[in-house]
Design an enzyme around this catalytic site. Structure first.
Site, PDB file in Angstrom:
ATOM      1  N   ILE A   1      41.245  45.297  39.323  1.00 47.25           N
ATOM      2  CA  ILE A   1      42.429  44.996  40.121  1.00 47.25           C
ATOM      3  C   ILE A   1      42.924  43.567  39.926  1.00 47.25           C
ATOM      4  O   ILE A   1      44.062  43.259  40.268  1.00 47.25           O
ATOM      5  CB  ILE A   1      42.190  45.273  41.621  1.00 47.25           C
ATOM      6  CG1 ILE A   1      40.916  44.587  42.118  1.00 47.25           C
ATOM      7  CG2 ILE A   1      42.120  46.759  41.885  1.00 47.25           C
ATOM      8  CD1 ILE A   1      40.646  44.813  43.606  1.00 47.25           C
TER       9      ILE A   1
ATOM     10  N   GLU B   1      42.064  39.781  37.275  1.00 49.63           N
ATOM     11  CA  GLU B   1      41.167  39.059  36.391  1.00 49.63           C
ATOM     12  C   GLU B   1      41.752  37.702  36.051  1.00 49.63           C
ATOM     13  O   GLU B   1      42.958  37.481  36.139  1.00 49.63           O
ATOM     14  CB  GLU B   1      40.879  39.856  35.110  1.00 49.63           C
ATOM     15  CG  GLU B   1      42.057  40.127  34.211  1.00 49.63           C
ATOM     16  CD  GLU B   1      41.636  40.907  32.968  1.00 49.63           C
ATOM     17  OE1 GLU B   1      40.583  40.584  32.392  1.00 49.63           O
ATOM     18  OE2 GLU B   1      42.364  41.828  32.576  1.00 49.63           O
ATOM     19  N   GLY B   2      40.853  36.784  35.708  1.00 52.11           N
ATOM     20  CA  GLY B   2      41.241  35.441  35.327  1.00 52.11           C
ATOM     21  C   GLY B   2      40.225  34.882  34.358  1.00 52.11           C
ATOM     22  O   GLY B   2      39.334  35.601  33.875  1.00 52.11           O
ATOM     23  N   GLY B   3      40.326  33.575  34.085  1.00 52.28           N
ATOM     24  CA  GLY B   3      39.440  32.978  33.106  1.00 52.28           C
ATOM     25  C   GLY B   3      37.993  32.910  33.537  1.00 52.28           C
ATOM     26  O   GLY B   3      37.093  32.840  32.704  1.00 52.28           O
TER      27      GLY B   3
ATOM     28  N   GLY C   1      36.532  35.108  36.000  1.00 48.86           N
ATOM     29  CA  GLY C   1      35.966  36.296  36.607  1.00 48.86           C
ATOM     30  C   GLY C   1      36.933  37.458  36.616  1.00 48.86           C
ATOM     31  O   GLY C   1      38.083  37.351  36.188  1.00 48.86           O
TER      32      GLY C   1
ATOM     33  N   VAL D   1      37.878  41.052  39.193  1.00 50.59           N
ATOM     34  CA  VAL D   1      37.666  41.766  40.453  1.00 50.59           C
ATOM     35  C   VAL D   1      37.888  43.250  40.196  1.00 50.59           C
ATOM     36  O   VAL D   1      38.913  43.650  39.640  1.00 50.59           O
ATOM     37  CB  VAL D   1      38.621  41.275  41.549  1.00 50.59           C
ATOM     38  CG1 VAL D   1      38.365  42.029  42.859  1.00 50.59           C
ATOM     39  CG2 VAL D   1      38.460  39.773  41.773  1.00 50.59           C
TER      40      VAL D   1
ATOM     41  N   LYS E   1      33.629  41.117  42.893  1.00 43.29           N
ATOM     42  CA  LYS E   1      34.099  40.013  42.065  1.00 43.29           C
ATOM     43  C   LYS E   1      32.966  39.571  41.147  1.00 43.29           C
ATOM     44  O   LYS E   1      31.964  39.021  41.596  1.00 43.29           O
ATOM     45  CB  LYS E   1      34.569  38.837  42.931  1.00 43.29           C
ATOM     46  CG  LYS E   1      35.082  37.666  42.111  1.00 43.29           C
ATOM     47  CD  LYS E   1      35.608  36.562  43.005  1.00 43.29           C
ATOM     48  CE  LYS E   1      36.125  35.395  42.191  1.00 43.29           C
ATOM     49  NZ  LYS E   1      36.670  34.302  43.041  1.00 43.29           N
TER      50      LYS E   1
ATOM     51  N   ASP F   1      41.217  24.271  45.131  1.00 40.55           N
ATOM     52  CA  ASP F   1      42.030  25.054  44.191  1.00 40.55           C
ATOM     53  C   ASP F   1      43.037  25.927  44.945  1.00 40.55           C
ATOM     54  O   ASP F   1      43.178  27.114  44.656  1.00 40.55           O
ATOM     55  CB  ASP F   1      41.143  25.917  43.288  1.00 40.55           C
ATOM     56  CG  ASP F   1      41.889  26.398  42.041  1.00 40.55           C
ATOM     57  OD1 ASP F   1      42.932  25.800  41.693  1.00 40.55           O
ATOM     58  OD2 ASP F   1      41.442  27.377  41.410  1.00 40.55           O
TER      59      ASP F   1
END
Length: 217
Positions: free
Chosen positions: A29, A31-33, A35, A37, A52, A141
């Site tokens: 559902i 995603e990033g650099g 991790g 989810v 996550k 952040d």
């Protein structure tokens, strides 16, 4: 993190996998650099949850985020239920949120029409940050992508602050000094200051500005 529509070959698990003998993976559902989810179903409770998976080099990020979220009781921080490991990859079990992050919302709408709407959203972020700061925790952040607008039938939208993985402060062992997202970082944060809560206030100001004209200051 950004929402995803499909399933990447780089993901640590696939639809149908059962994790820790109790979570069945449904689909990615976000995603990033650092991790990804995944939507999952708790097989014993028949309840949807979000797993996550932390893909960052620092394996302590999962525990850092989980411990911080457990200390914060505000409704404007996503609830953490458990932590675990899948092979060498740590994961956090969180409440499943339906809706979209403010970055996605802004990409779809361009900007908010009413100043009062932006103020309402940011006021909720301030509530979450105020509780974190009272607990001696600095998020570091805060950005549109870490603010999730929960789908609700209520006339008042609800925002939740996500991703405390690089938080610093009391009882939080942060290994990263210069960290965050550059467009939202205060001069002090860029210089490596990690123990000043004003870095979060700066980022909130950027978010508020961005919600109105639809561009960063």
């Amino acid at each position: 993190m950004n929402a995803v529509q499909g399933q990447s070959a780089a993901l640590p698990v696939r639809a149908g996998d059962v994790i820790a003998n109790k979570f069945r993976i449904e689909k990615p559902i976000a995603e990033g650099g650092d991790g990804v989810v995944m939507l999952a179903t708790h097989l014993q409770l028949d309840e949807r949850v979000a797993l996550k998976f932390i893909l960052a080099k620092d394996p302590e990020r999962a525990l850092t985020e989980a411990r911080v979220c457990l200390r914060l009781k505000t409704r404007h921080v996503a609830r953490v239920m458990d932590v675990g490991r899948h092979g060498d990859i740590p994961f956090i079990v969180m409440e499943h949120l339906e809706g979209k992050d403010l970055q996605t919302m802004l990409a779809e709408s361009g900007s908010l029409d009413e100043v009062s709407d932006a103020v309402e959203l940011v006021t909720q972020v301030c509530e979450a940050v105020a509780e974190a700061h009272r607990a001696g925790i600095i998020h570091r952040d805060i950005k549109l992508g870490n603010l999730f607008l929960v789908a609700s039938r209520s006339a008042v939208p609800q925002v939740k602050l996500l991703d405390f993985g690089i938080a610093a402060g009391e009882g939080v062992a942060s290994t990263q000094r210069t960290a965050g997202t550059l467009q939202y970082m205060s001069p002090e944060a860029i210089q490596g200051v990690v123990d000043d809560p004003r870095v979060d206030l700066w980022a909130i100001g950027v978010v508020l500005f961005e919600l109105l004209p639809g561009v960063k200051p």
